[in-house]
Design a protein around this motif. Sequence first.
Motif, PDB file in Angstrom:
ATOM      1  N   HIS B 161      14.172  -7.225  56.844  1.00  0.00           N
ATOM      2  CA  HIS B 161      13.068  -7.024  57.782  1.00  0.00           C
ATOM      3  C   HIS B 161      13.349  -7.814  59.043  1.00  0.00           C
ATOM      4  O   HIS B 161      14.470  -8.326  59.224  1.00  0.00           O
ATOM      5  CB  HIS B 161      11.732  -7.374  57.125  1.00  0.00           C
ATOM      6  CG  HIS B 161      11.675  -8.734  56.525  1.00  0.00           C
ATOM      7  ND1 HIS B 161      11.739  -9.874  57.293  1.00  0.00           N
ATOM      8  CD2 HIS B 161      11.596  -9.163  55.243  1.00  0.00           C
ATOM      9  CE1 HIS B 161      11.677 -10.935  56.519  1.00  0.00           C
ATOM     10  NE2 HIS B 161      11.599 -10.530  55.255  1.00  0.00           N
ATOM     11  N   PRO B 333       2.961  -3.970  45.547  1.00  0.00           N
ATOM     12  CA  PRO B 333       2.301  -5.264  45.369  1.00  0.00           C
ATOM     13  C   PRO B 333       0.941  -5.091  44.693  1.00  0.00           C
ATOM     14  O   PRO B 333       0.268  -4.076  44.870  1.00  0.00           O
ATOM     15  CB  PRO B 333       2.103  -5.772  46.804  1.00  0.00           C
ATOM     16  CG  PRO B 333       3.034  -4.998  47.644  1.00  0.00           C
ATOM     17  CD  PRO B 333       3.214  -3.668  46.970  1.00  0.00           C
ATOM     18  N   GLY B 408       1.851   1.025  51.369  1.00  0.00           N
ATOM     19  CA  GLY B 408       2.328   0.829  52.741  1.00  0.00           C
ATOM     20  C   GLY B 408       2.705  -0.605  53.060  1.00  0.00           C
ATOM     21  O   GLY B 408       2.832  -0.961  54.225  1.00  0.00           O
ATOM     22  N   ALA B 409       2.922  -1.434  52.047  1.00  0.00           N
ATOM     23  CA  ALA B 409       3.397  -2.800  52.303  1.00  0.00           C
ATOM     24  C   ALA B 409       4.917  -2.760  52.457  1.00  0.00           C
ATOM     25  O   ALA B 409       5.606  -2.043  51.741  1.00  0.00           O
ATOM     26  CB  ALA B 409       3.008  -3.731  51.170  1.00  0.00           C
ATOM     27  N   GLU B 410       5.408  -3.531  53.412  1.00  0.00           N
ATOM     28  CA  GLU B 410       6.848  -3.535  53.665  1.00  0.00           C
ATOM     29  C   GLU B 410       7.625  -4.057  52.454  1.00  0.00           C
ATOM     30  O   GLU B 410       8.640  -3.493  52.073  1.00  0.00           O
ATOM     31  CB  GLU B 410       7.096  -4.436  54.878  1.00  0.00           C
ATOM     32  CG  GLU B 410       8.513  -4.502  55.343  1.00  0.00           C
ATOM     33  CD  GLU B 410       8.591  -5.365  56.598  1.00  0.00           C
ATOM     34  OE1 GLU B 410       8.197  -6.546  56.513  1.00  0.00           O
ATOM     35  OE2 GLU B 410       9.040  -4.868  57.643  1.00  0.00           O
ATOM     36  N   GLN B 411       7.140  -5.145  51.878  1.00  0.00           N
ATOM     37  CA  GLN B 411       7.854  -5.766  50.772  1.00  0.00           C
ATOM     38  C   GLN B 411       7.160  -5.498  49.448  1.00  0.00           C
ATOM     39  O   GLN B 411       5.955  -5.613  49.345  1.00  0.00           O
ATOM     40  CB  GLN B 411       7.962  -7.280  50.984  1.00  0.00           C
ATOM     41  CG  GLN B 411       8.776  -7.632  52.208  1.00  0.00           C
ATOM     42  CD  GLN B 411       8.891  -9.137  52.409  1.00  0.00           C
ATOM     43  OE1 GLN B 411       9.292  -9.856  51.501  1.00  0.00           O
ATOM     44  NE2 GLN B 411       8.530  -9.613  53.578  1.00  0.00           N
TER      45      GLN B 411
END
Lengths: 418, 418
Positions: B161, B333, B408-411
């Motif tokens: 990222h 997550p 839709g969380a990046e990690q």
Amino acid sequence: MMEMRKPIPVAEAISRVMEHVQPLRAESISLERSMGRILAEPIVARHSVPPFDRSPYDGFAFRAEDSEGASGDNRVPFTVIGEIGAGYVGEQPVGPYEAYRIMTGASIPEGADAVVMFEQTVETSEGFTIRKPFKTGENISYKGEDAAEGETLIESGTLIHAGTIALLATFGYAEVKVYRQPVVGVLSTGTELLDVSDALIPGKIRNSNGPMVKAQLARLGVPFQSYGTTSDDLDACTEVIKRALEETDALITTGGVSVGDYDHLPAIYERLGAKVLFNKVAMRPGSVTTVAVLRDKFLFGLSGNPSACFTGFELFARPALLSMMGSTSPYLPHLKARLAEDFTKPNPFTRFVRAVWQMTEIGVTAAPAGFNKSNAVSSIARGNCLIVLPSGTRGYSKGDEVDLLLIGAEQGVEEWVL
Amino acid sequence: MMEMRKPIPVAEAISRVMEHVQPLRAESISLERSMGRILAEPIVARHSVPPFDRSPYDGFAFRAEDSEGASGDNRVPFTVIGEIGAGYVGEQPVGPYEAYRIMTGASIPEGADAVVMFEQTVETSEGFTIRKPFKTGENISYKGEDAAEGETLIESGTLIHAGTIALLATFGYAEVKVYRQPVVGVLSTGTELLDVSDALIPGKIRNSNGPMVKAQLARLGVPFQSYGTTSDDLDACTEVIKRALEETDALITTGGVSVGDYDHLPAIYERLGAKVLFNKVAMRPGSVTTVAVLRDKFLFGLSGNPSACFTGFELFARPALLSMMGSTSPYLPHLKARLAEDFTKPNPFTRFVRAVWQMTEIGVTAAPAGFNKSNAVSSIARGNCLIVLPSGTRGYSKGDEVDLLLIGAEQGVEEWVL
């Protein structure tokens, strides 16, 4: 003589930035290219959903009245007169004790007003029997029950994500009206800066802020134009910034905003006649973060310190750019957590600490990615949030409740709450 | 005769998928193209950070021993022999009562072992005076104090990222080793499907799953190849799928996995000799979600129902694809929240409900985006999470604690915890 700057609170700084946002125009783009853009029109149900009475199951469509009196001892027989797969329509009306074999999503044939699932029937040579009476409308999804034609389903100003695309496709939005994206210039200033492919030489370091800011823009789907690096030369730097302001909608610089002898950005803002919204924020890292405006264009003067640069982007540039793009939810999502480590050092300024949040048995916890000095560099590459520690005269202890701002979430929130 | 399928729990289905993941090879790409990819090598400190002793402030560099005995009544004067901006090095060693004017980030000159900030000095014609003694090393950032050369800072398998890019740039990773991305085929099946630009005709609906799945892939940075739509024709559909399997690393189909007369995917898996990992999951929506493997390739058979299709992608395709790309954190997550509305209907299967979570005064709450039937369509375009409601004989009440999966969380996270 040292210039004395008066620090302002973070919330005040954000508010000054957001007051100056000029929304960009709208444009039409194809649905395939719309992911990550912001709707400049509401999504309206252009037709009823379902668009016709349809079957929610694989089964048989028949007239409910014919099932009257059906029971285990008195199974009612039906004759199957045809089949309707999804995408087809029945060719003739359903008469007494007649039925169509019908698939999930298929249109209910004329005359029929109930559906029985395959599992609830017994097959016969002509069709099937049923063992219970059905009510009119049983197992039928009526036209318009999910959405009525003309209904506004999603507001303008909303991010287009995967689910939004499904809805746009449903209603035939082959073209969708979205807000234009700003083109953002990125310029890293500093005589000490080498390119990523350069070998290290004494006194110099590689430019990490430029590539990082471009990645932060890419995460927002914002196109950028790179102006590379400039040395700390006032005239040369002024020229690049002038050119960048002609070619882009907003400019992000890194470095040069402090009070050192070669921190030329303050002088450049003055030369350009830009209005400085603030040049000192009561936060760490990034207290020297400066934002100026020249006509309708933002100049984000981020710190040359990589952590400060990252945080300055997320706190100020991000909501401003999203708001220019029409987003009504431009702020980082907020969550509360228990601190997973002591943070003993008191801070005169609000502190933003890169951290990892996770759900644990005791609730959400957040562990700083780099309180220990040995992690100072790697912390920039770790973490999915920022812990926000308000200024004060004491430190914080493990277990204290703290505020988090989530990094890298697709959708933001409408309000800055801290 | 109806085929009877045995539903398996969601966790078991995920585990069956993940057991079959074959990681893709690594490749080298340029730093600028690496955003969103997964590291196939650890990030190692290729040099110490800082790479040289440097000044953390704008000030003067001098010999600490010369400040001995300094006080308000006994200010010690220094002569400035030159200036070192960031990126430069001092040309001569610092002698007794000599100093260099030095900028933040600049290299400490030979002989000097302390730095005083401008603010703590009084200017004189030759230089400045100080009013307190300094210790050796005061205000100096020593070479290697943030990271020692050779130290592993970030592990292989980590998402790249914006922060990661800063770290890679710092260490001169102009090229970075990442895992290959799968090319994923997307095929929507169903005779009822129209294209987004088609006018509605009786019995038909527009294909929303295809565009949605492509957007879900784009969110993961995964390239796709579209195979459009096919009607429910067994032979034609088999041919398209055969071709797609030759041209791609994995195939996602939508529709055709239920037990209707035109649900041909089960027959196609059999024709191809694909091993079906499961064809019934104890979940709603999406109980008919099917995953099969043919040699090293996944065939994700998602439901034709848009909500089920979305959920099936996020639960099964997403972690499998991320894991193929080498990610060690492929799962959505997890967060706990209070239910913001009653959900009275008991469910024999675990239910996944599109919802909006937010931080409120009473903690994290989650409000379903579409419990009401009138919201059924728009709910797919709303929400930033899925509420997970385990199966049971009773419903759930407002205020009950429920599990969320964030969308839709990046990690992601390393474990599937539900």
